[in-house]
Design an enzyme around this catalytic site. Sequence first.
Site, PDB file in Angstrom:
ATOM      1  NE  ARG A  15      -2.420  -1.436   3.368  1.00  0.00           N
ATOM      2  CZ  ARG A  15      -2.835  -1.167   4.595  1.00  0.00           C
ATOM      3  NH1 ARG A  15      -3.903  -0.441   4.775  1.00  0.00           N
ATOM      4  NH2 ARG A  15      -2.172  -1.622   5.647  1.00  0.00           N
ATOM      5  CB  SER A 445     -21.036   1.612  15.480  1.00  0.00           C
ATOM      6  OG  SER A 445     -21.365   2.511  14.453  1.00  0.00           O
ATOM      7  NE  ARG A 527     -11.414   3.989   3.990  1.00  0.00           N
ATOM      8  CZ  ARG A 527     -12.507   4.395   4.636  1.00  0.00           C
ATOM      9  NH1 ARG A 527     -12.667   5.655   4.946  1.00  0.00           N
ATOM     10  NH2 ARG A 527     -13.443   3.540   4.986  1.00  0.00           N
ATOM     11  CD1 TRP A 573     -19.851  -4.942   0.518  1.00  0.00           C
ATOM     12  CD2 TRP A 573     -20.130  -4.348   2.652  1.00  0.00           C
ATOM     13  NE1 TRP A 573     -20.602  -3.788   0.541  1.00  0.00           N
ATOM     14  CE2 TRP A 573     -20.787  -3.398   1.822  1.00  0.00           C
ATOM     15  CE3 TRP A 573     -20.166  -4.173   4.040  1.00  0.00           C
ATOM     16  CZ2 TRP A 573     -21.476  -2.297   2.347  1.00  0.00           C
ATOM     17  CZ3 TRP A 573     -20.852  -3.081   4.557  1.00  0.00           C
ATOM     18  CH2 TRP A 573     -21.497  -2.150   3.717  1.00  0.00           C
ATOM     19  CG  ASP A 611     -26.933  -3.230  10.480  1.00  0.00           C
ATOM     20  OD1 ASP A 611     -27.958  -2.554  10.681  1.00  0.00           O
ATOM     21  OD2 ASP A 611     -25.951  -3.227  11.256  1.00  0.00           O
ATOM     22  CD  GLU A 617     -22.475  -2.542  -2.044  1.00  0.00           C
ATOM     23  OE1 GLU A 617     -22.500  -1.384  -1.625  1.00  0.00           O
ATOM     24  OE2 GLU A 617     -21.511  -3.295  -1.949  1.00  0.00           O
ATOM     25  CB  CYS A 655     -26.707   3.852   4.735  1.00  0.00           C
ATOM     26  SG  CYS A 655     -25.601   2.538   5.210  1.00  0.00           S
ATOM     27  CG  HIS A 706     -21.583  10.374   5.906  1.00  0.00           C
ATOM     28  ND1 HIS A 706     -22.934  10.220   5.774  1.00  0.00           N
ATOM     29  CD2 HIS A 706     -21.030   9.171   5.653  1.00  0.00           C
ATOM     30  CE1 HIS A 706     -23.190   8.973   5.429  1.00  0.00           C
ATOM     31  NE2 HIS A 706     -22.052   8.318   5.361  1.00  0.00           N
TER      32      HIS A 706
HETATM   33  N1  GLN Z   1     -24.764  -1.326  12.723  1.00  0.00           N
HETATM   34  C1  GLN Z   1     -23.773  -0.742  11.879  1.00  0.00           C
HETATM   35  C2  GLN Z   1     -23.159   0.464  12.575  1.00  0.00           C
HETATM   36  O1  GLN Z   1     -23.843   1.155  13.241  1.00  0.00           O
HETATM   37  C3  GLN Z   1     -24.340  -0.315  10.539  1.00  0.00           C
HETATM   38  C4  GLN Z   1     -23.294   0.235   9.603  1.00  0.00           C
HETATM   39  C5  GLN Z   1     -23.761   0.484   8.166  1.00  0.00           C
HETATM   40  O2  GLN Z   1     -24.916   0.607   7.886  1.00  0.00           O
HETATM   41  N2  GLN Z   1     -22.879   0.605   7.250  1.00  0.00           N
HETATM   42  O3  GLN Z   1     -21.998   0.754  12.440  1.00  0.00           O
HETATM   43 ZN    ZN Z   2     -25.737   2.698   7.484  1.00  0.00          ZN
END
Ligand code: GLN
Ligand code: ZN
Length: 766
Positions: A15, A445, A527, A573, A611, A617, A655, A706
Amino acid sequence: MLTNNLGYPRIGSQRELKKACELYWAGKTTLKNLYQVGRNLRQENWQLQKEAGIDLIPSNDFSFYDQVLDMSLTVSAIPERYHEVILNKNNAELDLYFAMARGFQKDGLDITAMEMTKWFDTNYHYIVPEFHKDQPFKLFSTKVIDEFYEARQLGILTKPVLIGPVSYLLLGKEKEAGFDRIDLIRNLLPVYIELLKRLDKLDVQWVQFDEPFLSLDLTEKEKKAFLYAYGEIRKEFPALKTIVTTYFEGLRDNVVLATSLPVCALHLDLVRAPEQLEAVLNHVPDKMTLSLGVVDGRNIWINDFAKSLALIEKALASLPHNRIMIAPSSSLLHSPCDLVLETNDKVLLPEIKSWMAFARQKLHEVSILKQLATLGKGSSQAFVENQRKVETRRTSSLIHNPAVKAQVAAIADADAQRAHPFAVRKKKQQAALKLPLYPTTTIGSFPQTAEVRNWRAQWKKGELTQAEYDALLRTATQNAIHWQNEIGLDVLVHGEFERNDMVEYFGEQLAGYVFSKNGWVQSYGSRCVKPPIIFGDVSRPQPMTVAWAQYAQSLSDKPVKGMLTGPVTILQWSFVRDDQPRSETAFQIALAIRQEVVDLEKAGIQVIQIDEPAIREGLPLRKVDWQSYLQWAVKAFRISASGVRDETQIHTHMCYSEFNDIIQNIADMDADVITIECSRSQMELLDAFADFNYPNEIGPGVYDIHSPRVPSREEMVSLMRKASAVVPAAQLWVNPDCGLKTRHWDETRKALVEMVEAARELRAGV
Ligand code: GLN
Ligand code: ZN
């Protein structure tokens, strides 16, 4: 027969590029040093491809940030807001470039970055070109020429890679109404011609035009643009060797269009769409060469030479050797660099490693395939060895778990169905949970502070014992629960302090997964991600999250959400198996998550969130394929969610999604509550749910996580009023857009206190 490579990872096997860019951005290294790192990487990559026996070695596949942004700078598609950056003579071209990629806050200027979006169905993100009506283009950056020249100085005649003119326009976005960006093709093409003239003067032989849109759904106008663009190029340069590449999909209805382009060679992704070869062979005109993309550029498994040779032989039945090239299916940008760096036998069992190939190994496969195709495979050592590995993988007991296969085969319709419809569940959940109107919650989180990450690093290095690490995490969890209690949130979370990443955390605990140490793949800019690798049948040896959930719940009388990642996101992922359909793997993961959900319920957890941010995607590139994907994806989610009683409330979270065209499928997921990202779109994303009369509960995010900005109570109240104008208040939740792990505690505290107050205000106003 030539070997052809479309692109090589530029981030560096250690990297190096990431590190150099980040140092430069932090003002800790000079531009000169950064350029030097770039030069070293290019030279190393060219050399290594030459040694691997690649005939057509790409240049301009290197990039300091993104290849689409490179093209924007090449053709001078530079939005006006950056002109001040250009005017300041202290700024180099690369400073302008990074300003476009990342925004610019310096010298009294505050300019936003350009938008970023996903590169087709990969996890790579590109910078979206911005277009205006009648926009002029001119040759600005000469990077393409410079890098070709640089390689020539080293004695390597490369094949410059350009994003083709049609795909370049289609990748961008109209920034004003009243025109179609494809109409800009006439303004744009002269820049390509000029660029090619300069390359021609330097004795370029092959030039690659990436046109992935050629394998997607096209309008008549877009088809015409292809014919126009390549017709003009051919007219200007009758002797130039042009190769148009397609990837990630088959040509399908565009076979005739693609084969009628006046180009010398056409590249096909035969990993994703082997069936297109037949149709293309039926239409390929005399003299056109086919580049056969037989080595998977998107995954980490060794090639099955027998399979690839069958395709090559099929082509050889219609075409002479000199009209065939052997290639990876796509650019190797999407593969990790070098398997040789994986030296820890305990992390990656040698047997599993023997089934894997990273970018560097894939080059060798391409080269060997050419030898086998020209000299005959006979009893060639390389062929025999490859087939032995393929066979051990196919039959290995490490991969195949008959019990898991049997469970998947036994999945019944009822397993993907809650006991009663939502209307019935809702009443029982109300009675059990006694939540107020406009219940408040968060997405999972809490801030992953330097301190928390440091604990994990120390624990991994053995500087903290498991018991010490757990104790620290328990304190963090306890503090988070106490604080949530104090400020009056209604449904709490434990904070996910024990998790590094929402997929890796589960991958590490599931059977069927392995991890690389250096398998980084560029995601955007500097990234990188290191996707976990699903190599075998997936199962859950033991509970994964129950102890943490139970501990957190023991600290509060309010419900604490169990927090899980859904099967589709885990699949999406990860690097996945190529020996069975994605749906099969998704169902295996779904069963593992289902067991976890059931165990959480047994442990007294009343609300469980699964989640699924990646469901959208995963959509196929061609619209006709959407419903078959959504069918199994939604089913996988439902399998994971349907093992519990009516009283247990299932949440899901998504999201970055547009829901308009898949709202029926979202409704079919039948989660009791869905939380979505909504604040940046001023609740507009909610309209899809409102128009559909979405029946279940929804938490439209009321603030953008964000940004460090603390939202005011008034703006959250006003956003929720907007929401309640289109969705009945009895269905609404109040929560942030997404998880808070990237935020600091001070802004998180302030924002959530305001959010809870906002909900109180809303209740009082009803
Ligand atoms: N539960 C995860 C968090 O809060 C959800 C993250 C996400 O949607 N990318 O970090
Ligand atoms: Zn999210």
